[in-house]
Design an enzyme around this catalytic site. Structure first.
Site, PDB file in Angstrom:
ATOM      1  N   HIS A 133       0.817  -1.222   0.000  1.00 57.47           N
ATOM      2  CA  HIS A 133       0.000   0.000   0.000  1.00 57.47           C
ATOM      3  C   HIS A 133       0.852   1.274   0.000  1.00 57.47           C
ATOM      4  CE1 HIS A 133       0.199  -0.022   4.523  1.00 57.47           C
ATOM      5  NE2 HIS A 133       0.176   1.278   4.330  1.00 57.47           N
ATOM      6  N   ASP A 138      -0.766  -7.411   1.124  1.00 58.67           N
ATOM      7  CA  ASP A 138      -0.104  -6.112   1.288  1.00 58.67           C
ATOM      8  C   ASP A 138       1.404  -6.312   1.471  1.00 58.67           C
ATOM      9  OD1 ASP A 138       0.273  -3.418   1.564  1.00 58.67           O
ATOM     10  OD2 ASP A 138      -0.637  -3.266   3.566  1.00 58.67           O
ATOM     11  N   SER A 179       3.912   2.025   8.439  1.00 57.68           N
ATOM     12  CA  SER A 179       3.573   1.049   7.408  1.00 57.68           C
ATOM     13  C   SER A 179       4.789   0.507   6.688  1.00 57.68           C
ATOM     14  CB  SER A 179       2.700   1.701   6.350  1.00 57.68           C
ATOM     15  OG  SER A 179       1.388   1.638   6.756  1.00 57.68           O
TER      16      SER A 179
HETATM   17  N1  ARG Z   1      -1.393   2.265   7.072  1.00 61.54           N
HETATM   18  C1  ARG Z   1      -0.570   2.934   8.040  1.00 61.54           C
HETATM   19  C2  ARG Z   1       0.595   3.631   7.349  1.00 61.54           C
HETATM   20  O1  ARG Z   1       0.453   3.982   6.205  1.00 61.54           O
HETATM   21  C3  ARG Z   1      -0.138   2.021   9.140  1.00 61.54           C
HETATM   22  C4  ARG Z   1      -1.300   1.630   9.939  1.00 61.54           C
HETATM   23  C5  ARG Z   1      -1.030   0.754  11.076  1.00 61.54           C
HETATM   24  N2  ARG Z   1      -2.048   1.039  12.013  1.00 61.54           N
HETATM   25  C6  ARG Z   1      -2.206   0.446  13.171  1.00 61.54           C
HETATM   26  N3  ARG Z   1      -3.128   0.849  13.954  1.00 61.54           N
HETATM   27  N4  ARG Z   1      -1.414  -0.547  13.512  1.00 61.54           N
HETATM   28  O2  ARG Z   1       1.611   3.974   7.917  1.00 61.54           O
END
Ligand code: ARG
Length: 615
Positions: free
Chosen positions: A418, A466, A562
């Site tokens: 992502h 992902d 992420s």
């Molecule tokens: N999608 C998020 C990013 O782009 C990370 C999300 C992880 N969230 C969580 N609550 N563990 O960095």
């Protein structure tokens, strides 16, 4: 028109006007070859293909050779026009391939460009094209009473890739009002359409909307009606992988006959397919609540040595499953335990270059990190110690920290798909990888990114698959091996135990509300959470995901983390294993909403396909 004529250029087509050619094809039963290759210099080819008006062009690629760098320098592009117009791209190949694949134009024109400006070994294409008539994809099918799959429908021009625009309609009718229609999608699934658009096919089935997505197994969808009207609209940016769907009738009142299992969605599958490791329900419910054989904890004389006995984890409350582990040589701290529970007497069996375990696990991942600096000391985390997480990478997009990643070899990193979703983000050029970094911005080593490989089944709506691999433009130098170390990839299909403690690290936000990352690398200890529990929290948790957190919430990854690692220390040898990749979550650190991670053990063959050097 550019001409790439060289002495080592070879072609079986036309006269030697270089590799820029114009073809007019008027025979619908002929295969027109399209071949060019060179071992040095450059290839900049334009093949313009024109068919008789009213007909289409099908290009079949047998093999393509080029330097794999996410199309930065080398690419093969197929256009649905005679000019290289961006909006008319049918498909773009950035990697060499030997798999047969074919593409169909939507009119009588096609342009194929091959770009390889700095040939090191071999670049070229072997392909042919044909003139084909336009096909309609609509059909009315009278399904028989036999309740099994009896026929197939497919995307237009199957087995060619289907064009970005299409509209197919199928009408099904069963002979009895008690019979509905079952659809078996090959390597594909449809799910209720959400607010977003569909990236890989838009389906309307009896007035309900669904989006399709590719996956690594087949799924079955049942429509409880004797009259089923299906419309497929191609909705991808480029040509997309061919679709095959089997159909048949099923008994509506008894969707799950004796001997079958009912999925949460109401579908049914043979009972034998439940808990077999393959997701047969499209919601994967057949692989949930699968009780692993528990050791008989209380009844001593019924003691059955199962997979949970002598595995280094206490599965029985009294720890009985880990007592008397003598079915092989007991594992002590002087012996090495193979993945299949056998212990080896030899003290240094691990990574000595000799395979001692029958499964070879003593020689697995031998070049990855054993580092375990005292963990002194994300959401609810603490400053890490400098050098404690030598595989942690910060990925910068146009100069700013954007995602995390992990070092798995001298030139490869593992991250989340992502992070690279979208036109600009999927281009490796604006990205840099920062290795051996503690305070954000002060890396010991920085490399541009040469290539980004996003998993082909990544689904931006569900975050399934992902995972992405990144190849560095410059391998990190051996001299930095104190500060930069690869983390081990888990053995394929490795099971994790809920309750196991692991660490998540990153420079992401320390609170859900806020918009800046942490300057110092943060770490937080989290617990692996039971898959069933996580499914009951979130709903769609696929077998490619795993959850980790703490009940109170509090400790979690957040925005900016992420792609970073969820690192777990293996007890048997102290090696650090990349069990998860930070993927998503509901907010950050909310009670009862754990973080969701990509389950790396599901991707071992996929990783090895690109990084064969990894042991
Ligand atoms: N999608 C998020 C990013 O782009 C990370 C999300 C992880 N969230 C969580 N609550 N563990 O960095």
């Amino acid at each position: 028109m550019s001409v790439g004529l060289r002495s080592d250029y070879s072609s079986t087509i036309g006269s030697d006007k270089g590799c820029s050619q114009y073809f007019y094809a008027d025979h619908s039963s002929l295969r027109y070859p399209l071949e060019v290759s060179a071992t040095s210099g450059q290839l900049m080819c334009h093949f313009k293909l024109v068919a008789i008006v009213g007909y289409l062009i099908r290009l079949t690629i047998e093999s393509v050779q080029l330097e794999a760098d996410s199309c930065v320098t080398d690419s093969l592009t197929i256009y649905d026009a005679l000019l290289p117009i961006r909006s008319m791209v049918l498909y773009r190949l950035c990697e060499p391939t030997r798999a047969l694949m074919s593409f169909v134009s939507t009119n009588n024109l096609m342009l194929v460009t091959l770009k390889s400006p700095y040939i090191r070994r071999l670049s070229g294409i072997r392909a042919y094209f044909e003139v084909i008539p336009e096909q309609k994809c609509e059909n009315t099918v009278l399904v028989r009473e036999i309740t099994s799959f009896e026929g197939k429908i497919s995307s237009p021009y199957y087995p060619s890739y289907y064009p970005p625009k299409c509209k197919c309609t199928w009408k099904f009718q069963t002979p009895l009002s008690t019979l509905g229609i079952a659809l078996k999608f090959h390597n594909y699934a449809i799910t209720k359409k959400g607010a977003k658009g569909c990236e890989h096919g838009w389906w309307e089935i009896n007035e309900h909307m669904y989006c399709g997505s590719y996956m690594d197994h087949q799924t079955i969808f049942r429509v409880p009606s004797p009259l089923v009207h299906i419309q497929l609209r191609c909705s991808s940016r480029f040509s997309d992988k061919p679709l095959l769907v089997e159909y048949g009738s099923y008994n509506i009142s008894q969707p799950c006959p004796v001997g079958s299992f009912r999925c949460s969605s109401g579908l049914c599958i043979p009972k034998s397919q439940r808990c077999d490791g393959v997701n047969d329900c499209f919601d994967e419910s057949d692989e949930l609540f699968c009780v692993t054989i528990k050791p008989a904890c209380d009844v001593t004389h019924f003691w059955q040595p199962g997979p949970l006995v002598c595995d280094g984890f206490q599965d029985c409350e009294n720890g009985q499953d880990e007592h008397n582990c003598t079915q092989s040589i007991p594992c002590t701290n002087k012996t090495f335990k193979c993945d299949n529970d056998i212990c080896f007497k030899k003290q240094n069996a691990r990574c000595d270059g000799i395979v001692d375990c029958p499964d070879g696990s003593d020689e697995d991942s031998c070049s990855c990190s054993r580092t375990s600096s005292s963990l002194h000391r994300i959401v609810g985390g603490a400053d890490s110690q400098e050098g404690a997480w030598p595989w942690q990478v910060s990925l910068h997009f146009v100069g700013s920290a954007y995602c995390g990643a992990s070092v798995i070899s001298r030139e490869w990193l593992l991250s989340a798909a992502h992070c690279f979703h979208g036109n600009r983000l999927s281009d490796p050029t604006p990205w840099t990888a920062h290795l051996g970094m503690y305070v954000q911005g002060n890396a010991k080593f920085v490399s541009p990114v040469r290539r980004i490989v996003v998993h082909e089944y990544y689904n931006s709506q569900t975050f399934d698959y992902d995972i992405a691999l990144l190849q560095l433009s410059i391998a990190w130098p051996e001299t930095l091996k104190q500060l930069i170390q690869p983390i081990c990839i888990p053995p394929a299909g490795q099971k994790v135990h809920s309750g196991e403690k692991c660490w998540v690290t990153g420079w992401g936000q320390r609170h859900e509300a806020g918009n800046k990352g942490s300057p110092v690398l943060q770490q937080a200890e989290v617990e692996l959470i039971d898959q069933t529990l996580c499914v009951s929290t979130y709903g769609i948790i696929t077998s490619r995901m795993l959850c980790a957190g703490v009940i109170s919430g509090k400790r979690d990854a957040c925005k900016g983390d992420s792609g970073g690692p969820l690192s777990c220390r293996r007890k048997s040898d102290g090696k650090w294993i990349l069990t998860g990749i930070v993927s998503w979550g509901h907010g950050c650190g909310r009670p009862n909403f754990p973080g969701v991670y990509t389950r790396v053990s599901k991707f071992v063959p996929w990783i090895h396909k690109y990084v064969p050097s990894l042991l």
